[in-house]
Scaffold this motif. Sequence first.
Motif, PDB file in Angstrom:
ATOM      1  N   LEU A  24      34.488 -47.016 102.989  1.00 27.51           N
ATOM      2  CA  LEU A  24      35.425 -46.683 101.918  1.00 27.51           C
ATOM      3  C   LEU A  24      36.812 -46.667 102.544  1.00 27.51           C
ATOM      4  O   LEU A  24      37.045 -45.968 103.536  1.00 27.51           O
ATOM      5  CB  LEU A  24      35.098 -45.324 101.304  1.00 27.51           C
ATOM      6  N   ILE A  25      37.715 -47.462 101.976  1.00 29.65           N
ATOM      7  CA  ILE A  25      39.031 -47.662 102.585  1.00 29.65           C
ATOM      8  C   ILE A  25      40.133 -47.297 101.605  1.00 29.65           C
ATOM      9  O   ILE A  25      40.065 -47.628 100.417  1.00 29.65           O
ATOM     10  CB  ILE A  25      39.193 -49.126 103.025  1.00 29.65           C
ATOM     11  N   ASN A  26      41.140 -46.620 102.107  1.00 28.79           N
ATOM     12  CA  ASN A  26      42.330 -46.318 101.310  1.00 28.79           C
ATOM     13  C   ASN A  26      43.218 -47.561 101.310  1.00 28.79           C
ATOM     14  O   ASN A  26      43.704 -47.972 102.361  1.00 28.79           O
ATOM     15  CB  ASN A  26      43.083 -45.134 101.922  1.00 28.79           C
ATOM     16  N   CYS A  31      43.373 -46.548 105.842  1.00 27.31           N
ATOM     17  CA  CYS A  31      42.541 -45.539 106.498  1.00 27.31           C
ATOM     18  C   CYS A  31      41.093 -45.650 106.025  1.00 27.31           C
ATOM     19  O   CYS A  31      40.831 -45.833 104.832  1.00 27.31           O
ATOM     20  CB  CYS A  31      43.073 -44.139 106.202  1.00 27.31           C
ATOM     21  N   GLU A  33      38.109 -43.947 104.905  1.00 30.80           N
ATOM     22  CA  GLU A  33      37.849 -42.635 104.336  1.00 30.80           C
ATOM     23  C   GLU A  33      36.404 -42.179 104.564  1.00 30.80           C
ATOM     24  O   GLU A  33      36.131 -40.986 104.646  1.00 30.80           O
ATOM     25  CB  GLU A  33      38.153 -42.645 102.836  1.00 30.80           C
ATOM     26  N   ASP A  34      35.488 -43.140 104.647  1.00 29.26           N
ATOM     27  CA  ASP A  34      34.091 -42.767 104.881  1.00 29.26           C
ATOM     28  C   ASP A  34      33.339 -44.001 105.367  1.00 29.26           C
ATOM     29  O   ASP A  34      33.788 -45.144 105.186  1.00 29.26           O
ATOM     30  CB  ASP A  34      33.445 -42.220 103.608  1.00 29.26           C
ATOM     31  N   LYS A  51      36.238 -42.438 110.668  1.00 32.43           N
ATOM     32  CA  LYS A  51      37.186 -41.830 109.727  1.00 32.43           C
ATOM     33  C   LYS A  51      38.532 -41.543 110.379  1.00 32.43           C
ATOM     34  O   LYS A  51      39.525 -41.302 109.689  1.00 32.43           O
ATOM     35  CB  LYS A  51      36.583 -40.547 109.145  1.00 32.43           C
ATOM     36  N   ARG A  54      41.813 -46.800 111.161  1.00 34.32           N
ATOM     37  CA  ARG A  54      42.209 -47.606 110.017  1.00 34.32           C
ATOM     38  C   ARG A  54      41.519 -48.960 110.143  1.00 34.32           C
ATOM     39  O   ARG A  54      41.088 -49.352 111.227  1.00 34.32           O
ATOM     40  CB  ARG A  54      43.734 -47.776 109.974  1.00 34.32           C
ATOM     41  N   ARG A 107      40.422 -40.442  93.083  1.00 32.65           N
ATOM     42  CA  ARG A 107      41.196 -41.302  93.986  1.00 32.65           C
ATOM     43  C   ARG A 107      40.675 -42.730  93.892  1.00 32.65           C
ATOM     44  O   ARG A 107      39.476 -42.963  93.810  1.00 32.65           O
ATOM     45  CB  ARG A 107      41.094 -40.804  95.428  1.00 32.65           C
ATOM     46  N   LEU A 109      39.862 -45.938  95.728  1.00 29.33           N
ATOM     47  CA  LEU A 109      39.598 -46.455  97.061  1.00 29.33           C
ATOM     48  C   LEU A 109      39.005 -47.856  96.950  1.00 29.33           C
ATOM     49  O   LEU A 109      38.787 -48.359  95.854  1.00 29.33           O
ATOM     50  CB  LEU A 109      38.620 -45.536  97.801  1.00 29.33           C
ATOM     51  N   TYR A 111      35.699 -50.090  98.205  1.00 34.22           N
ATOM     52  CA  TYR A 111      34.420 -50.132  98.923  1.00 34.22           C
ATOM     53  C   TYR A 111      34.358 -51.491  99.637  1.00 34.22           C
ATOM     54  O   TYR A 111      34.849 -52.502  99.135  1.00 34.22           O
ATOM     55  CB  TYR A 111      33.234 -49.985  97.967  1.00 34.22           C
TER      56      TYR A 111
END
Length: 229
Positions: A24-26, A31, A33-34, A51, A54, A107, A109, A111
């Motif tokens: 999971l990416i911002n 970043c 995220e998970d 986590k 990046r 949020r 994000l 995948y």
Amino acid sequence: MTDDSQSQDCEQKFFHRARVPMLLINPKDGCIEDANAAACAFYGYDVPGLKAMRIFDVNTGPAEETAAILSRVQTGQIDHVFAQHRLASGELRDVEVHSGPVELNGRELLYSIVHDITERRKAESLLRMTSSVFEESREGIIITDPDANIIKVNRAFCALTGYDTDEVLGKNPKILQSGHQGRDFYQGMWNSLREAGFWHGEIWNRRKSGEVYAEDLSIISVHDEQGSG
């Protein structure tokens, strides 16, 4: 529990139990995220380690190019990309990443499902190289199926025999026989192929024009993974 909460709970369970690497990416800063267990096994980091990173830390492409890809995925312009990722060991792997936007806890994000295609790329490269060698060889080459039907010939074969490719595909190499060798000769050839997988010797063949010529011939029996010839 609300329907939205139940849906997100199911998505989280799917994410963490999936057998393929998932991140999971911002999209704003890249970043991570998970990450699921499969991603940890693939990259060689634990979840906290990933986590803390990046996507730019694993993607070997230019940061600005990777950022542009994240933006295009977020807006739905693309849904997959080919890249090269660096593992914790320093090893580089070719990957195909399928990605898209997902909303989680309010949020937005991205995948990312990561498929390791390194071996596939190597196989494709070897196939291209083999094909090039086949076509550029100065020696005539025939490939047949297990029933001895011609499925491929190279340019040198056509130049040597006078046959065009479409004239021999599906035919048996017997079309080249000159009649100078008897049944015992061919029986010995096939016995050698069955027992040793190889035969080499001089043989007289006949061109399309009817001209008889001598050639130094090698035949190799090649089997697939199931053992079929």
